[in-house]
Design a protein around this motif. Structure first.
Motif, PDB file in Angstrom:
ATOM      1  N   ALA A 134       0.769  -1.145  -0.085  1.00  9.29           N
ATOM      2  CA  ALA A 134      -0.158  -0.054   0.046  1.00  9.29           C
ATOM      3  C   ALA A 134       0.932   1.181  -0.032  1.00  9.29           C
ATOM      4  O   ALA A 134       0.304   2.253   0.131  1.00  9.29           O
ATOM      5  CB  ALA A 134      -0.836   0.056   1.096  1.00  9.29           C
ATOM      6  N   ASP A 135       2.162   1.177   0.044  1.00  6.08           N
ATOM      7  CA  ASP A 135       3.197   2.354  -0.136  1.00  6.08           C
ATOM      8  C   ASP A 135       2.971   3.105   1.024  1.00  6.08           C
ATOM      9  O   ASP A 135       2.741   4.495   0.898  1.00  6.08           O
ATOM     10  CB  ASP A 135       3.002   2.989  -1.466  1.00  6.08           C
ATOM     11  N   LEU A 136       2.985   2.689   2.292  1.00  6.29           N
ATOM     12  CA  LEU A 136       2.779   3.336   3.538  1.00  6.29           C
ATOM     13  C   LEU A 136       3.967   3.052   4.562  1.00  6.29           C
ATOM     14  O   LEU A 136       3.802   2.420   5.527  1.00  6.29           O
ATOM     15  CB  LEU A 136       1.416   2.972   4.262  1.00  6.29           C
ATOM     16  N   PRO A 137       5.215   3.601   4.013  1.00  5.65           N
ATOM     17  CA  PRO A 137       6.207   3.255   4.901  1.00  5.65           C
ATOM     18  C   PRO A 137       6.185   3.878   6.417  1.00  5.65           C
ATOM     19  O   PRO A 137       7.024   3.465   7.390  1.00  5.65           O
ATOM     20  CB  PRO A 137       7.612   3.753   3.997  1.00  5.65           C
ATOM     21  N   GLU A 138       5.505   4.837   6.393  1.00  9.78           N
ATOM     22  CA  GLU A 138       5.419   5.441   7.845  1.00  9.78           C
ATOM     23  C   GLU A 138       4.876   4.549   8.894  1.00  9.78           C
ATOM     24  O   GLU A 138       5.137   4.810   9.925  1.00  9.78           O
ATOM     25  CB  GLU A 138       4.508   6.693   7.700  1.00  9.78           C
ATOM     26  N   ILE A 139       3.811   3.823   8.295  1.00 14.50           N
ATOM     27  CA  ILE A 139       3.262   2.570   9.378  1.00 14.50           C
ATOM     28  C   ILE A 139       4.435   1.882  10.000  1.00 14.50           C
ATOM     29  O   ILE A 139       4.385   1.618  11.208  1.00 14.50           O
ATOM     30  CB  ILE A 139       2.384   1.625   8.811  1.00 14.50           C
ATOM     31  N   VAL A 140       5.419   1.391   9.142  1.00 18.17           N
ATOM     32  CA  VAL A 140       6.546   0.545   9.872  1.00 18.17           C
ATOM     33  C   VAL A 140       7.323   1.507  10.770  1.00 18.17           C
ATOM     34  O   VAL A 140       7.626   0.874  11.764  1.00 18.17           O
ATOM     35  CB  VAL A 140       7.277   0.207   8.633  1.00 18.17           C
ATOM     36  N   THR A 141       7.293   2.714  10.494  1.00 17.05           N
ATOM     37  CA  THR A 141       8.237   3.493  11.427  1.00 17.05           C
ATOM     38  C   THR A 141       7.617   3.652  12.737  1.00 17.05           C
ATOM     39  O   THR A 141       8.225   3.308  13.792  1.00 17.05           O
ATOM     40  CB  THR A 141       8.414   4.984  10.734  1.00 17.05           C
ATOM     41  N   LEU A 142       6.329   3.827  12.728  1.00 16.30           N
ATOM     42  CA  LEU A 142       5.448   3.913  14.024  1.00 16.30           C
ATOM     43  C   LEU A 142       5.380   2.708  14.517  1.00 16.30           C
ATOM     44  O   LEU A 142       5.759   2.764  15.883  1.00 16.30           O
ATOM     45  CB  LEU A 142       4.087   4.321  13.820  1.00 16.30           C
ATOM     46  N   VAL A 143       5.035   1.473  13.974  1.00 13.38           N
ATOM     47  CA  VAL A 143       4.730   0.256  14.762  1.00 13.38           C
ATOM     48  C   VAL A 143       6.302  -0.214  15.208  1.00 13.38           C
ATOM     49  O   VAL A 143       6.294  -0.839  16.035  1.00 13.38           O
ATOM     50  CB  VAL A 143       4.091  -0.485  13.705  1.00 13.38           C
ATOM     51  N   GLY A 144       7.407   0.017  14.332  1.00 14.17           N
ATOM     52  CA  GLY A 144       8.703  -0.455  14.525  1.00 14.17           C
ATOM     53  C   GLY A 144       9.142   0.115  15.885  1.00 14.17           C
ATOM     54  O   GLY A 144       9.893  -0.491  16.795  1.00 14.17           O
ATOM     55  N   HIS A 172       7.331  -1.198  18.675  1.00 15.48           N
ATOM     56  CA  HIS A 172       7.662  -2.581  18.936  1.00 15.48           C
ATOM     57  C   HIS A 172       9.355  -2.464  19.508  1.00 15.48           C
ATOM     58  O   HIS A 172       9.440  -3.426  20.828  1.00 15.48           O
ATOM     59  CB  HIS A 172       7.948  -3.480  17.788  1.00 15.48           C
ATOM     60  N   GLY A 173       9.895  -1.573  19.330  1.00 13.75           N
ATOM     61  CA  GLY A 173      11.307  -1.530  19.918  1.00 13.75           C
ATOM     62  C   GLY A 173      11.347  -1.163  21.236  1.00 13.75           C
ATOM     63  O   GLY A 173      11.983  -1.625  22.248  1.00 13.75           O
ATOM     64  N   PHE A 174      10.369  -0.235  21.710  1.00 19.38           N
ATOM     65  CA  PHE A 174      10.001   0.296  23.138  1.00 19.38           C
ATOM     66  C   PHE A 174       9.393  -0.861  23.867  1.00 19.38           C
ATOM     67  O   PHE A 174      10.028  -1.227  24.755  1.00 19.38           O
ATOM     68  CB  PHE A 174       9.105   1.216  23.068  1.00 19.38           C
ATOM     69  N   PHE A 175       8.604  -1.668  23.158  1.00 19.53           N
ATOM     70  CA  PHE A 175       8.072  -2.773  24.166  1.00 19.53           C
ATOM     71  C   PHE A 175       9.234  -4.069  24.254  1.00 19.53           C
ATOM     72  O   PHE A 175       9.178  -4.585  25.165  1.00 19.53           O
ATOM     73  CB  PHE A 175       7.068  -3.588  23.296  1.00 19.53           C
ATOM     74  N   PHE A 176      10.046  -4.053  23.175  1.00 17.71           N
ATOM     75  CA  PHE A 176      11.178  -4.968  23.336  1.00 17.71           C
ATOM     76  C   PHE A 176      12.184  -4.723  24.390  1.00 17.71           C
ATOM     77  O   PHE A 176      12.538  -5.655  25.188  1.00 17.71           O
ATOM     78  CB  PHE A 176      12.019  -5.027  22.088  1.00 17.71           C
ATOM     79  N   VAL A 177      12.274  -3.378  24.445  1.00 15.20           N
ATOM     80  CA  VAL A 177      13.364  -3.011  25.594  1.00 15.20           C
ATOM     81  C   VAL A 177      12.601  -3.369  27.036  1.00 15.20           C
ATOM     82  O   VAL A 177      13.460  -3.726  28.008  1.00 15.20           O
ATOM     83  CB  VAL A 177      13.793  -1.390  25.405  1.00 15.20           C
ATOM     84  N   LEU A 178      11.225  -2.853  26.961  1.00 17.83           N
ATOM     85  CA  LEU A 178      10.647  -3.287  28.363  1.00 17.83           C
ATOM     86  C   LEU A 178      10.750  -4.527  28.750  1.00 17.83           C
ATOM     87  O   LEU A 178      10.844  -5.190  29.673  1.00 17.83           O
ATOM     88  CB  LEU A 178       9.259  -2.726  28.326  1.00 17.83           C
ATOM     89  N   TYR A 179      10.665  -5.397  27.548  1.00 19.25           N
ATOM     90  CA  TYR A 179      10.408  -7.113  27.796  1.00 19.25           C
ATOM     91  C   TYR A 179      11.828  -7.570  28.188  1.00 19.25           C
ATOM     92  O   TYR A 179      11.912  -8.320  29.135  1.00 19.25           O
ATOM     93  CB  TYR A 179      10.339  -7.539  26.560  1.00 19.25           C
ATOM     94  N   VAL A 180      12.916  -6.879  27.910  1.00 15.48           N
ATOM     95  CA  VAL A 180      14.431  -7.457  28.350  1.00 15.48           C
ATOM     96  C   VAL A 180      14.596  -7.186  29.646  1.00 15.48           C
ATOM     97  O   VAL A 180      14.962  -7.730  30.483  1.00 15.48           O
ATOM     98  CB  VAL A 180      15.326  -6.845  27.133  1.00 15.48           C
TER      99      VAL A 180
END
Length: 98
Positions: free
Chosen positions: A34-44, A47-55
């Protein structure tokens, strides 16, 4: 679920695991089809924030209940496998730690 260290870990694992699934199966296809790269930026970023909390939660649980080295390593490794946290959650429910 939030009353014990394992309950807190299980909740954080589910949140982190779901954020990985959203990133892989919703955001990435939207980026490429769908040519929406900003979605990956937001969700990524989320996800990075949640990964740090997970560790951090893995570290907390390891010291709080004296988790074995294998439990801690397996908890870290499953974070990189889609649906891995769901499998670990099922094993935790059947383990001595639940």
């Amino acid at each position: 679920m939030l009353k014990s260290p394992i309950g807190k870990f299980r909740l954080m694992g589910l949140i982190e695991g779901l954020s990985l699934l959203v990133l892989l199966f919703i955001a990435m296809p939207l980026k490429y089809f769908a040519d929406l790269p900003e979605i990956v930026t937001l969700v990524g970023s989320l996800h990075g924030f949640f990964f740090v909390l997970y560790v951090i939660t893995i570290t907390y649980v390891t010291f709080k209940i004296r988790w074995s080295f294998m439990w801690a390593i397996s908890a870290f490794v499953v974070a990189f496998i889609p649906f891995g946290n769901l499998i670990l959650d099922a094993k935790l429910r059947r383990s001595q730690y639940s």
